[in-house]
Design a protein around this motif. Structure first.
Motif, PDB file in Angstrom:
ATOM      1  N   LEU A   1      33.729 -29.948  22.121  1.00 16.55           N
ATOM      2  CA  LEU A   1      33.245 -31.320  22.271  1.00 16.55           C
ATOM      3  C   LEU A   1      34.388 -32.306  22.070  1.00 16.55           C
ATOM      4  O   LEU A   1      35.346 -32.036  21.336  1.00 16.55           O
ATOM      5  N   THR A   2      34.283 -33.457  22.693  1.00 15.51           N
ATOM      6  CA  THR A   2      35.285 -34.506  22.529  1.00 15.51           C
ATOM      7  C   THR A   2      34.592 -35.810  22.140  1.00 15.51           C
ATOM      8  O   THR A   2      33.368 -35.924  22.205  1.00 15.51           O
ATOM      9  N   GLY A   3      35.387 -36.789  21.736  1.00 15.75           N
ATOM     10  CA  GLY A   3      34.844 -38.109  21.446  1.00 15.75           C
ATOM     11  C   GLY A   3      34.020 -38.177  20.178  1.00 15.75           C
ATOM     12  O   GLY A   3      34.199 -37.404  19.230  1.00 15.75           O
ATOM     13  N   GLY A   4      33.071 -39.116  20.176  1.00 17.06           N
ATOM     14  CA  GLY A   4      32.250 -39.394  19.010  1.00 17.06           C
ATOM     15  C   GLY A   4      31.524 -38.198  18.419  1.00 17.06           C
ATOM     16  O   GLY A   4      31.568 -37.984  17.194  1.00 17.06           O
ATOM     17  N   PRO A   5      30.829 -37.394  19.232  1.00 15.04           N
ATOM     18  CA  PRO A   5      30.114 -36.237  18.666  1.00 15.04           C
ATOM     19  C   PRO A   5      31.030 -35.269  17.919  1.00 15.04           C
ATOM     20  O   PRO A   5      30.656 -34.739  16.876  1.00 15.04           O
ATOM     21  N   TYR A   6      32.240 -35.046  18.445  1.00 12.60           N
ATOM     22  CA  TYR A   6      33.167 -34.130  17.771  1.00 12.60           C
ATOM     23  C   TYR A   6      33.570 -34.679  16.418  1.00 12.60           C
ATOM     24  O   TYR A   6      33.571 -33.960  15.412  1.00 12.60           O
ATOM     25  N   TRP A   7      33.919 -35.970  16.374  1.00 10.48           N
ATOM     26  CA  TRP A   7      34.397 -36.543  15.116  1.00 10.48           C
ATOM     27  C   TRP A   7      33.266 -36.725  14.112  1.00 10.48           C
ATOM     28  O   TRP A   7      33.495 -36.673  12.897  1.00 10.48           O
TER      29      TRP A   7
ATOM     30  N   GLY B   1      13.677 -30.509  11.612  1.00  8.46           N
ATOM     31  CA  GLY B   1      12.594 -31.327  12.162  1.00  8.46           C
ATOM     32  C   GLY B   1      13.105 -32.593  12.828  1.00  8.46           C
ATOM     33  O   GLY B   1      12.673 -32.945  13.943  1.00  8.46           O
ATOM     34  N   ALA B   2      14.033 -33.293  12.155  1.00  4.96           N
ATOM     35  CA  ALA B   2      14.572 -34.536  12.703  1.00  4.96           C
ATOM     36  C   ALA B   2      15.347 -34.280  13.995  1.00  4.96           C
ATOM     37  O   ALA B   2      15.283 -35.075  14.936  1.00  4.96           O
ATOM     38  N   SER B   3      16.076 -33.174  14.040  1.00  5.29           N
ATOM     39  CA  SER B   3      16.855 -32.849  15.238  1.00  5.29           C
ATOM     40  C   SER B   3      15.953 -32.579  16.432  1.00  5.29           C
ATOM     41  O   SER B   3      16.232 -33.034  17.552  1.00  5.29           O
ATOM     42  N   VAL B   4      14.887 -31.848  16.193  1.00  4.67           N
ATOM     43  CA  VAL B   4      13.944 -31.537  17.273  1.00  4.67           C
ATOM     44  C   VAL B   4      13.334 -32.822  17.830  1.00  4.67           C
ATOM     45  O   VAL B   4      13.193 -32.994  19.049  1.00  4.67           O
ATOM     46  N   ILE B   5      12.984 -33.751  16.939  1.00  6.47           N
ATOM     47  CA  ILE B   5      12.366 -35.013  17.371  1.00  6.47           C
ATOM     48  C   ILE B   5      13.382 -35.927  18.058  1.00  6.47           C
ATOM     49  O   ILE B   5      13.110 -36.511  19.109  1.00  6.47           O
ATOM     50  N   ALA B   6      14.581 -36.045  17.454  1.00  8.21           N
ATOM     51  CA  ALA B   6      15.572 -37.003  17.948  1.00  8.21           C
ATOM     52  C   ALA B   6      16.258 -36.550  19.234  1.00  8.21           C
ATOM     53  O   ALA B   6      16.657 -37.384  20.052  1.00  8.21           O
ATOM     54  N   THR B   7      16.413 -35.248  19.419  1.00  7.15           N
ATOM     55  CA  THR B   7      17.157 -34.759  20.588  1.00  7.15           C
ATOM     56  C   THR B   7      16.477 -35.125  21.898  1.00  7.15           C
ATOM     57  O   THR B   7      17.149 -35.417  22.899  1.00  7.15           O
ATOM     58  N   SER B   8      15.161 -35.114  21.905  1.00  5.76           N
ATOM     59  CA  SER B   8      14.440 -35.439  23.137  1.00  5.76           C
ATOM     60  C   SER B   8      14.702 -36.879  23.588  1.00  5.76           C
ATOM     61  O   SER B   8      14.587 -37.201  24.767  1.00  5.76           O
ATOM     62  N   ARG B   9      15.100 -37.732  22.634  1.00  4.18           N
ATOM     63  CA  ARG B   9      15.345 -39.140  22.960  1.00  4.18           C
ATOM     64  C   ARG B   9      16.823 -39.491  23.038  1.00  4.18           C
ATOM     65  O   ARG B   9      17.241 -40.273  23.892  1.00  4.18           O
ATOM     66  N   TYR B  10      17.609 -38.913  22.148  1.00  3.91           N
ATOM     67  CA  TYR B  10      19.016 -39.307  22.052  1.00  3.91           C
ATOM     68  C   TYR B  10      19.993 -38.231  22.503  1.00  3.91           C
ATOM     69  O   TYR B  10      21.207 -38.410  22.403  1.00  3.91           O
ATOM     70  N   GLY B  11      19.489 -37.109  22.971  1.00  7.20           N
ATOM     71  CA  GLY B  11      20.361 -36.063  23.465  1.00  7.20           C
ATOM     72  C   GLY B  11      21.208 -35.443  22.373  1.00  7.20           C
ATOM     73  O   GLY B  11      20.724 -35.180  21.272  1.00  7.20           O
ATOM     74  N   LEU B  12      22.492 -35.242  22.632  1.00 10.45           N
ATOM     75  CA  LEU B  12      23.384 -34.579  21.690  1.00 10.45           C
ATOM     76  C   LEU B  12      23.482 -35.323  20.363  1.00 10.45           C
ATOM     77  O   LEU B  12      23.559 -34.698  19.299  1.00 10.45           O
ATOM     78  N   TRP B  13      23.479 -36.643  20.400  1.00  9.64           N
ATOM     79  CA  TRP B  13      23.521 -37.414  19.153  1.00  9.64           C
ATOM     80  C   TRP B  13      22.314 -37.138  18.273  1.00  9.64           C
ATOM     81  O   TRP B  13      22.389 -37.252  17.041  1.00  9.64           O
ATOM     82  N   GLY B  14      21.216 -36.771  18.883  1.00 13.49           N
ATOM     83  CA  GLY B  14      20.014 -36.436  18.125  1.00 13.49           C
ATOM     84  C   GLY B  14      20.156 -35.151  17.330  1.00 13.49           C
ATOM     85  O   GLY B  14      19.384 -34.904  16.394  1.00 13.49           O
ATOM     86  N   ILE B  15      21.154 -34.327  17.691  1.00 10.53           N
ATOM     87  CA  ILE B  15      21.451 -33.107  16.937  1.00 10.53           C
ATOM     88  C   ILE B  15      22.529 -33.370  15.890  1.00 10.53           C
ATOM     89  O   ILE B  15      22.443 -32.910  14.754  1.00 10.53           O
ATOM     90  N   VAL B  16      23.538 -34.157  16.284  1.00 10.37           N
ATOM     91  CA  VAL B  16      24.706 -34.371  15.431  1.00 10.37           C
ATOM     92  C   VAL B  16      24.396 -35.278  14.242  1.00 10.37           C
ATOM     93  O   VAL B  16      24.755 -34.971  13.093  1.00 10.37           O
ATOM     94  N   LEU B  17      23.741 -36.414  14.501  1.00  9.18           N
ATOM     95  CA  LEU B  17      23.558 -37.409  13.445  1.00  9.18           C
ATOM     96  C   LEU B  17      22.623 -36.986  12.306  1.00  9.18           C
ATOM     97  O   LEU B  17      22.915 -37.293  11.144  1.00  9.18           O
TER      98      LEU B  17
END
Length: 231
Positions: A118-124, A164-180
């Motif tokens: 990964l590069t950019g924001g998600p990587y950092w 739980g939060a990742s499952v809910i957030a990923t559908s809306r925010y994509g990769l950031w929903g897993i990382v954050l």
């Protein structure tokens, strides 16, 4: 057996919680439609998790000595042993993170790999999560030499919430929903709780710990810089 069993099953619970924190959010990856992005995330997570495991060696290898010093109540000797180890682990992690960001993908391309880091924001964001995980995990390992294992409940709770939060957030925010979720939820409690307990058990303040961790040279350079600016 009666004396050893409680810390043993609590340590096992911590391992389950750690698995949920480190790998549990991967169940949400299936909601991302981009196969290459999924591959990049899983590869990056695998590399960073391996780095997390590797950096634990600096403390784990010294556990017999740490236990001995803790039993004898030799806090000064304990500090002199653990501070350089924690510093080394963080420096190794920082160098590995920077090196991976700079040469990781060129090396993968050179060997003909179809996956990429990964590069950019998600990587950092994952990199920040990793450094915080390394730091608090080292303190948790050291603190458990007191035979007090209070981390199993927050570990299990945080791991479950992250999943739980990742499952809910990923559908809306994509990769950031897993990382954050893994970064934010860990920051709320786990990233500082073990550090607080361990520092308190060593009878030092947070300020003293930071000075010891940074080292005399960095602290002296910082003091000189502040004195120069004030002048």
């Amino acid at each position: 057996i009666h004396y050893l069993w409680p810390p043993t099953w609590r340590s096992g619970s911590i391992r389950i919680g750690a698995f949920l924190i480190q790998q549990g959010s991967s169940v949400a990856v299936s909601q991302i439609s981009d196969v290459r992005l999924i591959s990049s995330y899983l590869l990056t997570l695998k590399v960073l998790t391996a780095l997390l495991t590797f950096t634990q060696v600096t403390i784990v290898a010294k556990l017999p000595q740490l236990n001995h010093l803790r039993v004898l109540g030799k806090r000064t000797e304990l500090l002199n042993l653990i501070i350089p180890k924690i510093r080394t682990s963080i420096v190794i992690a920082f160098c590995a993170i920077v090196a991976t960001s700079l040469i990781g993908n060129p090396v993968l391309a050179m060997i003909g790999s179809k996956s990429s880091i990964l590069t950019g924001g998600p990587y950092w964001a994952l990199a920040i999560w990793l450094v915080l995980e390394i730091h608090h995990s080292l303190h948790a390992t050291i603190y458990m030499t007191t035979n007090h294992v209070p981390f199993w409940v927050p570990s299990l709770i945080s791991g479950s919430i992250i999943v739980g939060a990742s499952v809910i957030a990923t559908s809306r925010y994509g990769l950031w929903g897993i990382v954050l979720p893994r970064l934010v939820i860990q920051l709320l409690f786990n990233n500082w709780y073990s550090v607080f307990l361990n520092i308190r058990s060593l009878n030092i303040t947070l300020g003293q710990y930071v000075k010891l961790l940074l080292g005399k040279r960095i602290c002296s350079a910082g003091s000189r810089l502040l004195s120069y600016e004030s002048a």
